[in-house]
Design an enzyme around this catalytic site. Sequence first.
Site, mmCIF file in Angstrom:
data_model
loop_
_atom_site.group_PDB
_atom_site.id
_atom_site.type_symbol
_atom_site.label_atom_id
_atom_site.label_comp_id
_atom_site.label_asym_id
_atom_site.label_seq_id
_atom_site.Cartn_x
_atom_site.Cartn_y
_atom_site.Cartn_z
ATOM 1 N N ASP A 662 0.835 -1.200 0.000
ATOM 2 C CA ASP A 662 0.000 0.000 0.000
ATOM 3 C C ASP A 662 0.874 1.258 0.000
ATOM 4 O O ASP A 662 0.625 2.213 -0.737
ATOM 5 C CB ASP A 662 -0.921 -0.004 1.212
ATOM 6 N N LYS A 666 1.301 4.185 -3.020
ATOM 7 C CA LYS A 666 1.212 5.626 -2.761
ATOM 8 C C LYS A 666 2.473 6.345 -3.235
ATOM 9 O O LYS A 666 2.403 7.439 -3.810
ATOM 10 C CB LYS A 666 0.988 5.880 -1.265
#
Length: 804
Positions: A662, A666
């Site tokens: 994750d 980003k």
Amino acid sequence: MKILKFGGKSLSNGEGINKVVSIIADKVNQGEEIAIVVSARGNATDELEEILVAASKNADYKTLLEEFKKYQQDVYSSVDLSEEFAVLDKLFEGVSLIGDYSSKIKDQILSIGELLSAKLLTAILIEKGINARFADSRIFLKTDSKFGDAQPLEQISKKNVIQYFKENAGSVVNVVTGFIGSNNNNVTTTLGRNGSNYTASLLANYLNAKELQNYTHVDGIYTANPELVADAKKIDHLTFNEANELANFGATILHAKTIIPLLEKNIPLRILNTFNHENEGTLITATSKNAGIKTLSVLEDVALVNLEGRGLLGKTGVDARIFKVMGDNNISVSIISQGSSERGIGLVVAESQATKAMIELEKEFENDFYSKDVNKISVTDDVSVISIIGQDLSTFYKPYTALIKNKIVPILFNNTVTGKNVSLVVKKSELNKALNVIHGEIFGVSKKINIAVFGHGLVGGTLINQILESAVAIEKRKDIKLNVFAIANSKSVLLNKDGVTPNWINEIQTNGFSYTIDDIIAYANEHHLENLIAVDNTASATFVENYIPLVENGFDLISSNKVANTLSYGFYKQLRSVLAENQKSYLYETNVGAGLPLIDTIKLLHLSGENITKIKGVFSGTLSYLFNNFSAKDVPFSDILKEAIDNGYTEPDPREDLCGNDVGRKLLILARELDLQNEFEEIAIQNLIPEHLREGNAADFLTKLKEFDPIYDKIKNEQQANHVLRYIGELSGDLQNDKGILEVKLVSVPSDTALGGLKGSDSFFEIYTESYGDRPIVIQGAGAGSAVTARGVFGDILRLSDKG
């Protein structure tokens, strides 16, 4: 004297004619001097025309005729209408025998509608004790012999009208037949469609009336047709010039010829509602204090005739030849538009005359085809004209831009010599949507934003409730009306063009149905929804496949879903190319840092030419919470991890947070904002999960959390003094090249630094640039949580709504 004119709907059976009688009685009781002009009652003119066609085809016209008589007589059996009915019997029988009819016969038949109307109303008024007189306008209104569209002979008509009213004045109320007159041989003629308005206007002129009051079934003239634009507002005051433009461009409430007789004598015209006669209606006078755009008018049942050819460039007399053809064939041209190069000329004509216009123009320009000066004459059907009355060209870009944003491209537009009226030709299928877009842009009514929300879990559900709770305040403050018309998850959708209610959770369970993205696009098109936004609150890679069709069908995009920006660089560029082609926006501020203004800041720095040299930070609120607490407390790592799981800070399977993917996504999103072409596979990600715990199901994993403890106790204890652990993403390298160095890793930093002092579950970002040197721009704050993320998505919606 005031002239009162009543339309067909006003005079219809029941409430209509009762209201008319009440209005007239009130005027008489107040001592006003009035004369009445009437149209045929109900749909009499259309019905007589239908019976006429049936008779000419030897069809069963008698049944239709009996129905017509029954309606016209209604409950007024004491009123003798036998003379008019006998005339109809005779004329229709003759048409049936011959199998054809002339314009002269048609006028005689259609005139009966007004005769019946005036005769019946007169009888009812007399029965009510009002001194009324039936006035057959054929006695005094003399016309030429152009049956179907006769023109009054002004001098003799004026003399006759003045004499008639001189002899029949005083306390008597004259009930005059509208629409009809007679030629010098006393043969009945009609003044064309809406001719009753013309009759009333002529009487007002000849008699120097104080005011003409036109009673209809609406409260006045509106900024647009209320049946097409829900937000249309009544106009209190118009000038004759503006009313004339309205009449020319399709306002059915006015007849173009009505205006001129009133303008000559400066006689006010007031449009009133028979069914709401307390309303003051719309007043039309010679001058008005209020400048600016007044209304949108529509011409339907038109077609566009196009002449194309390179030889038209610089060739004199082309327009003259075109208009000669139109004039010789009695074809009226409402709009002509010509490109500056004269390579193309467009003419808007009645749809029924378009084919004839094309054939006659082809004959006229036959030699030009051979010389290739003209290479094509064609007809575009299914178009409509929108006229913006009072539109100044200097501000026309606003409604035009709004149309383009909604994927409505006008086929052509032109403006009047004064530059105060602009007309657009659009596809008929786009008319409703175009009207609403333009109206919302120029009349100061709330701009309607139609939103489809995909994903209604924690973030999506919170967002929907935030919108519903704030909608009233936002409309009041910003003139933006947020309308959530679709809520969907992977299985079902709830649709409501007027907007979902706060009870949407129950409604989607009750009324939701399975769908494809095409169903939602079709629903938006069917209901002419403008200013469309699709909001993706899923975490689905599959749903991202819908982005391009949504954009191609007029939707802007907002997403908290990071997938679209972290797929292949090829898809990343393809999506932006489609966005540019369709002039659509894609906002995703919450992709990194939830509600923090991180992506916007980086975009602005990059667009301004600032050389960003490094970005470093704590990207995950979940991992921020883990390591901030683990570093500060003397407890095992598994206790902090369990605490985070119990508080709902992690995904249901915590390994989705702990693997680092994750954070990697980003970081990749930020890299691509700097035009770097990195792929996800190129990111060096330190996976926080011991290798033997990475496989298997989540339930089994949750029983083995204590196996983290020896690993992270060792890492913690091996740090330098006064250092703390932080899990960061870092973008570095020469960021002016095609690719940067992307790393996701656990680091140890001094506790007295900004990064080391991080608390709770805050996200933290440092942006290093050439201009700022060693002192980075720091952005810090809550970087996780459904409420924060939803609020960030909401911010994107408002930003997009304000745009353009």
